[in-house]
Write a protein that holds these residues in place. Structure first.
Motif, PDB file in Angstrom:
ATOM      1  N   ASN A 106       1.137  12.986   1.745  1.00 42.13           N
ATOM      2  CA  ASN A 106       1.851  12.131   2.689  1.00 42.13           C
ATOM      3  C   ASN A 106       2.946  11.376   1.939  1.00 42.13           C
ATOM      4  N   ASN A 120       1.369   9.669  -1.288  1.00 47.32           N
ATOM      5  CA  ASN A 120      -0.083   9.510  -1.258  1.00 47.32           C
ATOM      6  C   ASN A 120      -0.748  10.876  -1.158  1.00 47.32           C
ATOM      7  N   THR A 143      -8.490   9.341  -2.760  1.00 46.08           N
ATOM      8  CA  THR A 143      -7.091   9.073  -2.434  1.00 46.08           C
ATOM      9  C   THR A 143      -6.413   8.427  -3.629  1.00 46.08           C
ATOM     10  N   SER A 161       1.478   3.884   7.297  1.00 48.74           N
ATOM     11  CA  SER A 161       0.848   3.130   8.374  1.00 48.74           C
ATOM     12  C   SER A 161       1.901   2.485   9.258  1.00 48.74           C
ATOM     13  N   SER A 211      -6.966   7.451   4.010  1.00 54.65           N
ATOM     14  CA  SER A 211      -6.823   6.442   2.967  1.00 54.65           C
ATOM     15  C   SER A 211      -7.692   5.209   3.194  1.00 54.65           C
ATOM     16  N   ILE A 245      -3.273   4.127  10.502  1.00 52.41           N
ATOM     17  CA  ILE A 245      -3.171   4.660   9.149  1.00 52.41           C
ATOM     18  C   ILE A 245      -3.247   6.179   9.271  1.00 52.41           C
ATOM     19  N   GLN A 265      -0.158   4.038   1.541  1.00 48.61           N
ATOM     20  CA  GLN A 265      -0.514   4.823   2.709  1.00 48.61           C
ATOM     21  C   GLN A 265       0.560   4.702   3.788  1.00 48.61           C
ATOM     22  N   SER A 311       0.840  -1.194   0.000  1.00 51.67           N
ATOM     23  CA  SER A 311       0.000   0.000   0.000  1.00 51.67           C
ATOM     24  C   SER A 311       0.875   1.243   0.000  1.00 51.67           C
ATOM     25  N   SER A 339      -4.548  12.741  -0.684  1.00 52.56           N
ATOM     26  CA  SER A 339      -5.920  12.452  -0.270  1.00 52.56           C
ATOM     27  C   SER A 339      -6.691  13.739  -0.061  1.00 52.56           C
TER      28      SER A 339
END
Length: 821
Positions: free
Chosen positions: A591, A550, A534, A126, A211, A207, A124, A122, A552
């Protein structure tokens, strides 16, 4: 006689010939991957009745000949697959294709990677908290455990009410999802902690951003996923029991988790927790009326195979929390004296009693889930949940109202969702879902106090779709979007003077439905269209480095507290004023995550920027005097905000060599075994928040902080580990000036003007924690002995709403016994 013998022989031969003719049946087919239908070579098909094993070919095909009519049991297995048991009947030649789940080890590998701090599948940002870390905080709160993650802080009311702050945002901007169920427990208020037992979690994923569209598009701060232990298809009993005692608070906790699994797929899970603490103590005095008592029960039963399953779960959480007695001031002079004296105005002897002011919360959760996997496609699941949350807040009341709650609210929430994932395609995974929420809020009118939050009904329906695409081994691309329609309809009395002072008689004249004395009965109704989007990309240079970006965008509707608060919030003895003209927030966040692993060094750098238009914040505006005393006033306002910051994580492992035993077959081959000697880990977080509408700093932004931990493994003796940790928090020098003047009497009874310094921030501080743990080799038992705030440092936390009245807790020695089975 001879004739009879001939007849018997003929019948016998006929029977044998008949059986020989019937045992010529053939079972054939293919063994394939359940996800993508690819053939599985060298799969083993064991026929129980024949006690024979057959092997699949390169194209996945197999053939079993010489079967008699009847019922057979076969066990089908393959490397990296879960064994599948099948019972079938055969009366003629038959084709049977068998699908196996061939990604079990891959899924487990992802979890191991994520336990470090990064999910490579992914884009994102996290982080995961693993089971071992969760057990360390067994006697604490969810917020305390989350604060160990870079970029996550704690917003506190004393030491027992702890809310997570992710990249400077908290409350309804941070979604908490407990075992797939989004928590609904009146999380609007600053002093409302999540009603969740930390001990039910096997791991927790944080997270940092909007996302996680499956659980809502309004979590512009982030989403916290609390996940239970993974269900396994094996006849076994697993669990743990934890006992903990601590000196500060003179209490402790006990918890046990039992998971019963069966190879058939049936399972039962249960977690029981009880915590009891008395008054906490600062280095120089008792923090009177800060004890707490909590009981929690979590039960689950279900049936799960790889292809389908169902479960039912029930949870109950009940907590009685004392609020620092000195935080309830009698007048403006008390507040000024408390801030200036740096010592609580009320200090009593230690006690386990929990008196007013206090909170009592009870949360019930009921959840049902069913799912079905479809060969060559993916998985479809449906959830239904019911939550009931009751919150009582007790003020210091006298006369006939002694012991009567000043605030008593019932919140009832129902959710139903349908979620699907298509993961059978080679390079692309698709997800989509739809969900509906109905919520009823009913305050108890018998409290005799004006309702802080009114009766309201709310409905939300939403849908999302997302995809993850891996065009090559070097790239991961993902994107998603979500839409929600949120309606809220309230019934509320306003004092006519306040209604008119705010200009509502013109702006919201349509909401007026009646009058009663000096009050106006209103019916505020709002509708919000919420959109979230996102998109991200990740590039992996090799196994050691990757970079993710990322983007969003998300909306958040104002919550009931921000819209309707109108009166005394008893837990903090503050007056809170909401606003009906608040708009929905709009967040735009960038991000980036750079992760590297070079030898024994592992690090991650996470810079981010978040631009929020119509940002809703709660600021102090003055003091209001009522017949019950003088109370600080906090009011919601809306501005544009700009937040940017960076989180840094780094760890380095030092190893030592220990000679292995000499091999008998070849004495020349002696291998040195590497054993971890020391681990050094550090987290750094910095955030810069600005009210861009007025060009001033944002209120309640976490200051710069750094946490460093050193672990010495096998110190002095084997399985004895030593830990030394430091937390350094700098003073927050960026804060708005919200000071105000009040008139208070001096010693001669003359009124003088004094400034209430409600804005200045506490000084920097540094805390040292030490600990030692010993694991018994065969008993699956571990003992942890730790001391927090080793040097009994006096300090105050900027994000603690009670910092105006008292210091934080002092030294705390904890003993913990963990037994795993």
């Amino acid at each position: 006689m001879f004739t009879k013998q001939l007849v018997a022989i003929a019948v016998f031969l006929s029977f044998c010939f008949s059986n020989a003719q019937e045992c010529t049946l053939v079972l054939q087919g293919k063994v394939i991957d359940f996800h993508d239908s690819k053939p599985l070579e060298l799969a083993q098909i064991y026929v129980v009745q024949l006690q024979k094993t057959y092997i699949s070919n390169a194209d996945g095909s197999y053939k079993i000949s010489g079967l008699c009519p009847g019922t057979y049991d076969i066990n089908v297995s393959h490397y990296d697959c879960e064994t599948k048991k099948i019972t079938f009947e055969i009366g003629q030649n038959r084709t049977l294709n068998i699908s196996l789940e061939h990604h079990i080890s891959e899924l487990e590998t992802v979890n191991v990677l994520a336990d470090v701090h990064d999910n490579h599948a992914s884009t994102q940002s996290s982080t995961r908290i693993n089971a071992e870390k969760i057990q360390e905080y067994s006697g604490g709160s969810l917020g305390d455990a989350l604060a160990t993650v870079p970029g996550v802080s704690s917003l506190k009311t004393g030491n027992s009410v702890v809310k997570p702050v992710v990249h400077g945002l908290y409350g309804s901007r941070v979604a908490i999802v407990n075992d797939g169920l989004r928590q609904q427990d009146q999380e609007w208020g600053v002093e409302h902690a999540p009603n969740i037992d930390l001990n039910t979690a096997s791991n927790i994923q944080i997270i940092k951003g909007a996302s996680a569209l499956r659980y809502g598009g309004d979590a512009i701060g982030g989403t916290i996923l609390i996940e239970p232990a993974r269900v396994i298809s094996k006849d076994t009993l697993r669990g743990h029991a934890i006992l903990q005692g601590q000196t500060n608070g003179r209490g402790g906790s006990a918890t046990t988790t039992i998971n019963k699994y069966r190879a058939s797929g049936w399972y039962q899970q249960a977690t029981l927790t009880y915590k009891k603490l008395g008054d906490f103590e600062a280095p120089d005095y008792v923090l009177s009326n800060t004890g707490s008592e909590t009981a929690a029960v979590n039960l689950g039963v279900g049936f799960k195979t790889f292809e389908y399953g169902a479960s039912a779960k029930y949870s109950f959480y009940n907590s009685d929390i004392g609020i620092l007695r000195a935080s309830h001031i009698g007048n403006a002079g008390d507040l000024v004296r408390s801030i200036n004296s740096r010592q609580p105005l009320i200090i009593n002897e230690f006690t386990y009693d929990i008196d007013a002011p206090k909170q009592q919360v009870a949360h019930h959760g009921l959840q049902f889930n069913v799912f079905k996997r479809f060969a060559g496609l993916g998985k479809l699941s449906m959830d239904y949940s019911f939550q009931f949350n009751n919150r009582k807040e007790f003020d210091i009341r006298r006369g006939a109202n002694v012991g009567l709650a000043s605030l008593d609210i019932d919140l009832q929430t129902q959710n139903i969702s349908l979620y699907g994932i298509a993961d059978a395609f080679e390079n692309t995974t698709y997800e989509a879902g739809i969900d509906y929420m109905n919520q009823l809020n009913r305050p108890n009118a018998a409290t005799g106090v004006r309702r802080l939050i009114p009766d309201y009904d709310a409905n939300k329906i939403g849908a999302f779709a997302s995809l993850t695409h891996e065009p090559s081994e070097k790239w991961v691309l993902d994107a998603g979007m979500r839409y929600d329609r949120y309606d809220i309809n309230a019934t509320k009395f306003y004092l006519q003077s306040r209604w008119e002072d705010l200009g509502y008689e013109v702006q919201f004249a349509a909401f007026e439905i009646g009058e009663q004395g000096n009050q106006i009965l209103t019916n505020p109704a709002f509708q919000y269209d919420l959109f979230a989007f996102t998109a991200g990309a990740k590039y992996l240079w090799d196994r050691h480095y990757d970079l993710a970006l990322n983007l969003s965008s998300a909306n958040r509707a104002p919550n009931p507290s921000e819209l309707f608060s109108d009166g005394l919030h008893h837990a903090l003895a503050t007056i809170e004023l909401g606003r009906l003209d608040l708009k929905k927030e709009q967040s735009y966040k960038v991000n980036a995550t750079f992760h590297g692993n070079e030898g024994d060094l592992d690090f991650e750098i996470n810079p981010y920027m978040n631009f929020v238009t119509d940002f809703i914040q709660l600021i102090p505006t003055g003091i209001e005097t009522t017949i019950r005393g003088a109370f600080p006033v906090f009011q919601y306002e809306q501005i544009n905000a700009r937040l940017y910051g960076v989180d840094v994580h780094a760890s380095y492992d030092f190893w030592t060599k220990r000679p292995a035993k000499e091999m008998k077959t070849n004495p020349d081959e002696i291998v040195d075994e590497l054993t971890k000697l020391v681990s050094l880990e550090s987290n750094i977080s910095y955030i810069h928040g600005t009210d861009s509408s007025n060009g001033i700093p944002l209120i309640d932004m976490p200051p710069f902080q750094m946490e460093t931990q050193l672990i010495w493994y096998n110190a002095f003796v084997k399985r004895l580990d030593f830990r030394l940790a430091n937390q350094t928090v700098l003073q927050q020098n960026r804060f708005p000036n919200n000071n105000y003047d009040v008139s208070i009497p001096d010693d001669q009874g003359q009124l003088i003007t004094s400034t209430v310094d409600i804005s200045s921030t506490p000084a920097a501080y540094s805390l040292w924690n030490v600990g030692v743990s010993y694991a018994f080799a065969k008993a699956n038992t571990k003992i942890n002995l730790s001391t927090n705030n080793l040097f009994n440092t006096q300090y105050r936390n900027y994000l603690n709403r009670q910092r105006f009245y008292a210091n934080e807790v002092g030294r705390d020695i904890q003993l913990q016994i963990i037994y795993n089975f």
